[in-house]
Structures are given as C-alpha cells and as structure tokens.
Design an enzyme around this catalytic site. Structure first.
Site, PDB file in Angstrom:
ATOM      1  N   ASN A 218      31.752  40.463  35.925  1.00 45.66           N
ATOM      2  CA  ASN A 218      32.081  41.132  35.339  1.00 45.66           C
ATOM      3  C   ASN A 218      32.080  41.339  33.746  1.00 45.66           C
ATOM      4  O   ASN A 218      31.739  40.753  33.311  1.00 45.66           O
ATOM      5  CB  ASN A 218      33.411  40.702  35.754  1.00 45.66           C
ATOM      6  CG  ASN A 218      34.270  39.779  35.602  1.00 45.66           C
ATOM      7  OD1 ASN A 218      33.719  39.173  34.389  1.00 45.66           O
ATOM      8  ND2 ASN A 218      34.358  38.566  36.564  1.00 45.66           N
ATOM      9  N   LYS A 347      50.239  38.883  44.590  1.00 47.16           N
ATOM     10  CA  LYS A 347      49.562  38.192  44.983  1.00 47.16           C
ATOM     11  C   LYS A 347      50.303  36.550  43.787  1.00 47.16           C
ATOM     12  O   LYS A 347      50.222  36.125  43.754  1.00 47.16           O
ATOM     13  CB  LYS A 347      48.639  38.430  43.391  1.00 47.16           C
ATOM     14  CG  LYS A 347      47.321  37.801  43.165  1.00 47.16           C
ATOM     15  CD  LYS A 347      46.474  39.005  42.404  1.00 47.16           C
ATOM     16  CE  LYS A 347      45.770  40.039  43.082  1.00 47.16           C
ATOM     17  NZ  LYS A 347      44.822  40.661  41.893  1.00 47.16           N
TER      18      LYS A 347
HETATM   19  N1  CTP Z   1      41.676  33.470  40.088  1.00 45.24           N
HETATM   20  C1  CTP Z   1      41.292  32.397  40.092  1.00 45.24           C
HETATM   21  N2  CTP Z   1      40.120  32.192  40.833  1.00 45.24           N
HETATM   22  C2  CTP Z   1      39.738  32.586  41.775  1.00 45.24           C
HETATM   23  C3  CTP Z   1      39.789  34.617  42.291  1.00 45.24           C
HETATM   24  C4  CTP Z   1      41.107  34.819  40.929  1.00 45.24           C
HETATM   25  O1  CTP Z   1      41.583  31.679  39.679  1.00 45.24           O
HETATM   26  N3  CTP Z   1      38.492  32.743  42.714  1.00 45.24           N
HETATM   27  C5  CTP Z   1      42.864  33.705  39.388  1.00 45.24           C
HETATM   28  C6  CTP Z   1      42.485  34.405  38.293  1.00 45.24           C
HETATM   29  O2  CTP Z   1      42.387  34.043  36.749  1.00 45.24           O
HETATM   30  C7  CTP Z   1      43.802  35.761  37.988  1.00 45.24           C
HETATM   31  C8  CTP Z   1      44.047  35.902  39.642  1.00 45.24           C
HETATM   32  O3  CTP Z   1      43.581  34.870  40.185  1.00 45.24           O
HETATM   33  O4  CTP Z   1      44.534  34.747  37.021  1.00 45.24           O
HETATM   34  C9  CTP Z   1      44.127  37.055  40.365  1.00 45.24           C
HETATM   35  O5  CTP Z   1      42.961  37.078  39.592  1.00 45.24           O
HETATM   36  P1  CTP Z   1      42.109  38.826  40.057  1.00 45.24           P
HETATM   37  O6  CTP Z   1      40.774  38.908  39.944  1.00 45.24           O
HETATM   38  O7  CTP Z   1      43.062  39.630  39.721  1.00 45.24           O
HETATM   39  O8  CTP Z   1      42.694  38.759  42.173  1.00 45.24           O
HETATM   40  P2  CTP Z   1      42.014  38.335  42.661  1.00 45.24           P
HETATM   41  O9  CTP Z   1      42.549  37.097  43.326  1.00 45.24           O
HETATM   42  O10 CTP Z   1      40.170  38.074  43.049  1.00 45.24           O
HETATM   43  O11 CTP Z   1      42.518  39.507  43.911  1.00 45.24           O
HETATM   44  P3  CTP Z   1      41.763  40.775  44.396  1.00 45.24           P
HETATM   45  O12 CTP Z   1      40.582  41.388  43.847  1.00 45.24           O
HETATM   46  O13 CTP Z   1      41.977  40.969  45.461  1.00 45.24           O
HETATM   47  O14 CTP Z   1      42.491  41.888  43.017  1.00 45.24           O
END
Ligand code: CTP
Length: 406
Positions: A218, A347
């Site tokens: 990403n 979240k």
């Molecule tokens: N995060 C993590 N491990 C993952 C996914 C996310 O530690 N496998 C953490 C990120 O570092 C951030 C938070 O979770 O602090 C939220 O990440 P985000 O990408 O906004 O959310 P997701 O949990 O991936 O949910 P979604 O993509 O459905 O919004």
C-alpha cells in the site's frame, strides 16, 4: 527564566559537543556554555573559520574549561583525539548558532572542515539552533534544507522573531540560550517525562509477496509512524520502531527493526515486549497470498492467475488483548475514507485498544504527504485536531501520551 536549575538532573554528567558556526549570534554561544557548565554538563567546542570571525577560541576555552578544536588537519588534535572520536565522546552534538551555510553543508553531506566532518561522522543525535538574516531564513533553499534535516532526525530549535543585527525585523534570530538549554535537556532525554518507559511503534506498509518479484502493498510512507517514534524518544522513552519497507531513514535514537511482511512485523513486535506504550501506525496489509510462488508467475495465455488470499494477523488486536504483557497504553490508527468517527469508534471497541487516531485518507494526499488531520478518540470522546504537519502531530501525540503517564 532560570536557565539551569530545572534541567540540572538531565544535564549533569552529560557531554555536549558544541559547534559554533559563523554569525553575529555566535556571542550567545558563550552564554550557552555558561548555562551548560552551571548545570554540570561538559562542553567541548568546535569553532568554524567563520565562527572565529565573531568569537575567539580563547573565550570558548575559558568558559568551557576545555581545549577548543578548529582545524581538521591539526596533527596535535589528531594525536590527542581523532575527529571521529570527538563526536563519539559526546552525548549530543549541538550546532549553535547554525548558519545557513552549515545547514546547507549538513544537508548535502559535505565534509569540508572539522565541523562538517564531525557532523557527517557522528552517530549521536544532532540539535541545531539556526540564526541568520530573515531573507536567508525564509529562502526556499534554507527551508528545504531544514525539512530534509528534520526528516533525518536532526532536532531544530526554532529561531526567534525580532529586530535583527542587519536592521530588518522577522524570524531568524538565534533562540535565547535558556531556550536552547531546555531543548538540549529534552534531547538528552534522561529526565524527560517518558524516561524509563519503553514504547513500541509500528510504521510503514507491509509487503506481502506473491512470487519472487511481486507483492501486495500500500501507499504508506512511514512518515507519521517514524515521526511518532522520534517524538517519543525526544520525551525520554526507549523506543523500538518496527518498520515495513520505507524510503525514509530511521530516526536517530530509536532502535529500528526492519521487516517486510505482517507476520514478520508481529514477530518483531512480540520480541520487543514488554512495553509500556504501543503505537500501531503501520498500514499492515490485511491479506497475504496463501502461498508464495517459488518462481515468477508466467503468463499462460489462459487469462490472469487466481490469487488465493488469506488473512494476516492483526497486530493491534494482539497487543490490546488482556494479559500480563499488554502495554499500559495501546494506540491504534484508523485509516478511513468515509464515516470517520463511527468507523474509528467501532475499531477502538473491536480491537480493544485505548486510543484511536483516526484519519481520513480519502483523496487529500494524506498518505505519503507531509500533513495530517486527525481525530483522537479516547474513552472520554472525540477530539478534532487541526491539519498540521506530521512531525507536529507526532509531538502533540507524544505529549498527550506523556500526560497520560504522569
Ligand atoms: N493493524 C494491525 N494489524 C493488521 C491490520 C491493522 O496492527 N493486520 C492496525 C493498524 O496499524 C492500525 C489499526 O490496526 O493501527 C487499524 O488499521 P486499518 O487499516 O485502519 O484498519 P483495519 O483493521 O485494517 O480495518 P479495515 O481495513 O477494515 O478498515
């Protein structure tokens, strides 16, 4: 303002290498040496050729009680102490005043005299207190140099605004010595508000391999997470930065662990525990290819290959789970493109963390950009923070974390 008493504890028994470069403000370096010495901090001075037009080695020597170094090729200096050794023996390297010229040389990585050689060779944190004519200060070249130095972890003491020696009025005057002293005390961190605490910060993207040449990834640049790691270290925390592949350097004074995948990031985070604080700023890939092809996947003429995905571990959720190793404060980020507050609040509850820093990453160039605009969600509600640069946001978040630990 009493310049020394409140900082004595942090400064005593420390050593500062003070580089005095050219400029009318060089005389203020004498006051800075006096304040540092009064606080029990050892000062070794390096005077540049231009600096010596404004203050003499003798006055620096008289105040610091130490030999003053000026020459890169002095045989006596080299036999007493090699120039690399000079920077290694210090806890912090301070450039005050820092002229536009020395800032440009630092940015370019020049090593044309003793001062710039030391600055290039040092493995210690560097703090600069710029001083120059306001037009030089405002020039795009100087501002770009400062931005690039700051991105490398160089600490900058903002110059004051006021009447200047050249008769003009504006920003560019060297900060007052007590202000520089406070910044030095903070950089030395020993007594900072987060001293004695350990923080883990995740940053950057993860890359999930598909085959030896392709990956899922990403746009995360790591700028925000790296800035948070630096800001926590500046407040005295011991920081472990676990970072995915990014193009920016590791901030100075943090222990950086480089990883590629979410699984590696989780393993590095777990290996770094216990910690008091965890900030998950990484944009962890949610999915990975179920199996990595051992060789480059070739076109078969029968259309694209089907990619079987599997879920990655959620590092934030694991860190937030109750247990003896749970950090006291777990902060997550929420990158959203719609319904920011409700998604972020969900979240927070869903992952079990204490705070969520929610940012809208939809279309504004936030991801990879210099600025960020966030809403901080805690148990007591939502706080909307204005748009600010990522470093300022990091400092604000670090101060909030420190307040929480008071
Ligand atoms: N995060 C993590 N491990 C993952 C996914 C996310 O530690 N496998 C953490 C990120 O570092 C951030 C938070 O979770 O602090 C939220 O990440 P985000 O990408 O906004 O959310 P997701 O949990 O991936 O949910 P979604 O993509 O459905 O919004």
């Amino acid at each position: 303002m009493n310049g020394s008493t409140s900082h004595d504890r942090r400064l005593s028994a420390k050593r500062v290498l003070l580089i005095v470069s050219g400029g009318i403000a060089a005389y203020k370096a004498l006051e800075l040496i006096r304040l540092l010495s009064k606080a029990g901090c050892g000062v070794t001075c390096v005077l540049t050729k231009a600096g010596a037009e404004f203050v003499t080695p003798l006055s620096l020597q008289a105040l610091s009680g130490q030999k003053v170094y000026t020459d890169l090729f002095s045989l006596t200096d080299e036999s007493e102490m090699g120039h690399i050794e000079l920077s290694r023996a210090a806890d912090l390297v301070v450039v005050a005043p820092a002229s536009a010229d020395i800032l440009a040389k630092m940015t370019a990585g020049l090593a044309s005299d003793l001062a710039t050689t030391l600055l290039l060779a040092t493995d210690k944190r560097v703090l600069v207190a710029p001083a120059m004519n306001l037009r030089m200060w405002q020039h795009a070249a100087t501002q770009a140099n400062l931005a690039s130095l700051q991105a490398r972890g160089v600490l900058i003491v903002q110059p004051d605004e006021g009447p200047m020696a050249c008769g003009e009025f504006g920003p560019g005057r060297l900060a007052e010595p007590p202000v520089i002293l406070a910044a030095i005390a903070q950089a030395l961190g020993a007594g900072g508000p987060l001293a004695g605490s350990h923080a883990i910060v995740t940053s950057g993207p993860t890359h999930e391999p598909i085959d030896p040449v392709r990956y899922l990834g990403n746009r995360s640049s790591g700028k925000q997470g790296h800035a948070i790691a630096l800001a926590l270290a500046t407040l005295g925390a011991k920081v472990t930065l676990v970072t995915g592949p990014v193009a920016i350097p590791d901030p100075l004074s943090v222990a950086a662990v480089h990883v590629e995948t979410a699984a590696e990031m989780l393993a590095a985070v777990e290996a770094a525990l216990p910690a008091d604080i965890a900030v998950c700023a990484a944009a962890v890939a949610d999915w990975r290819a179920e199996a990595q092809a051992p060789h480059k996947i070739k076109k078969t003429g029968k259309g694209p290959p089907a990619l079987q995905l599997t879920e990655n571990p959620d590092i934030l959720r694991r860190l937030s789970a109750p247990g003896p190793l749970r950090p006291k404060l777990v902060v997550g980020f929420a990158a959203e493109t719609q319904d920011l507050e409700s998604n972020a609040a969900a979240k927070l509850a869903g992952k079990g963390c204490d705070w969520i820093v929610a940012n809208n990453v939809g279309g504004t160039g936030i991801m990879g950009g210099a600025d960020n605009q966030v809403t901080l969600i805690t148990a007591s509600g939502a706080e909307h923070w204005p748009l600010m640069d990522k470093q300022e946001l990091a400092r604000k978040l670090a101060v909030r974390i420190a307040e929480q630990f008071k």
